[in-house]
Design a protein around this motif. Structure first.
Motif: not given
Length: 313
Positions: A5-6, A9, A12-13, A229-231, A233-234, A239
């Motif tokens: 997940n990280t 993330g 995604l970031m 979404k990024a925040y 899942i991580a 991130i």
């Protein structure tokens, strides 16, 4: 599972920073032909609609998201963000993407500096040192004896300060309001203020530029959606350092499309600022992990003491 997940993330970031850099390029293109107030007004129409859509899907719906015990502060915070966007786009036009992003990169350090006196957060000497190093980096970018230093350089500086205050206010209002409420009030306050201002600056827009305007609104919505979404899942501390990729992508767009020049002092100063920011973020993560371990150990000791037999003397 957490590592996977990280990693997602982080990617995604990075995608978010690319989208936001593209958004900045489109904003500069439109602002060179039309007034900034109208551009931001239209952008906020779409953003507010997106905020309502997010609130509708959240638990409790729009009615719950609208409820807040601090409406004045929420409205002021959203207004500050809208005005900050106006100032930053002016900076893109007057100074270019490269220099503007390089100076704006100081904002995380300003957030940290304000978090101590405003929020009561404990800031160690190492992180205070990173703030000082970051401002030295800004001075290198500004190069007072010549180069980029001009009146235009104050636009990204003011924008960074405004965005930092906005970031601190987000932390403050989040003590009482959840994310959907804060996000919805961001859209509402921005659309109200920018419509009241922008409607006086309306001007005809060419058909091709309406396509760019749609692209601007789309990148704003997509960028915020992916960032959410990024925040989700991580961890933010894992991130957040990758948010500095926006400086890289912004420089790429500035050089390739607008003919911006990366001056040596700007490159060196940007490296100093980003390095100081990443160091501060890593120190914050180390301190948070250390505090979490201490809290866990204290809870274990308390549980062990509670389970021990009580003797009467």
């Amino acid at each position: 599972m957490t590592e996977q997940n990280t990693k997602l993330g982080i990617w995604l970031m990075i995608a978010v920073t690319f989208i936001f850099a593209a958004q900045d390029g489109i904003s500069r293109h439109l602002a060179e032909a039309y007034n900034v107030q109208m551009i931001i007004m239209i952008r906020y129409w779409f953003f507010c609609a997106f905020a309502f859509a997010i609130a509708h899907r959240a638990p409790g719906g729009i009615k719950r998201a609208l409820h807040t015990t601090q409406p004045v502060l929420q409205f002021a915070r959203g207004t500050l963000l809208a005005l900050e966007v106006v100032v930053m786009i002016i900076a893109f036009v007057k100074l270019g993407l490269v220099e503007s992003h390089a100076i704006f990169a100081i904002y995380p350090l300003i957030v940290m500096a304000l978090s101590g006196p405003v929020l009561g957060e404990k800031i160690g000497w190492r992180r205070w040192l990173s703030v000082g190093v970051g401002f030295i980096g800004v001075l290198v970018i500004l190069k007072p004896q010549g180069g980029v230093f001009s009146t235009a350089a104050f636009y990204p500086l003011v924008s960074a300060a405004m965005f930092a205050v906005y970031g601190v206010l987000i932390r403050y209002v989040s003590l009482k309001d959840d994310a959907p409420t804060t996000f919805l009030w961001t859209g509402i306050s921005g659309v109200v203020v920018m419509t009241l201002v922008g409607m006086w600056y309306w001007e005809p827009m060419a058909s091709v530029d309406w396509l760019w305007m749609i692209g601007l609104c789309f990148t704003a919505v997509l960028g915020h959606y992916l960032m959410t979404k990024a925040y989700a899942i991580a961890e933010a501390s894992a991130i957040q350092p990758f948010a500095y990729f926006q400086l890289v992508f912004g420089a790429m767009f500035g050089v390739a499309i607008f003919g911006d020049v990366i001056r040596p002092n700007v490159a060196i100063g940007a490296v100093i600022v980003v390095s100081a920011g990443v160091f501060a973020l890593l120190r914050a993560r180390i301190n948070a992990n250390r505090q979490a371990r201490a809290n866990k150990a204290a809870q274990a000791q308390a549980a062990q003491a509670a389970a021990a037999p009580v003797s009467r003397l």
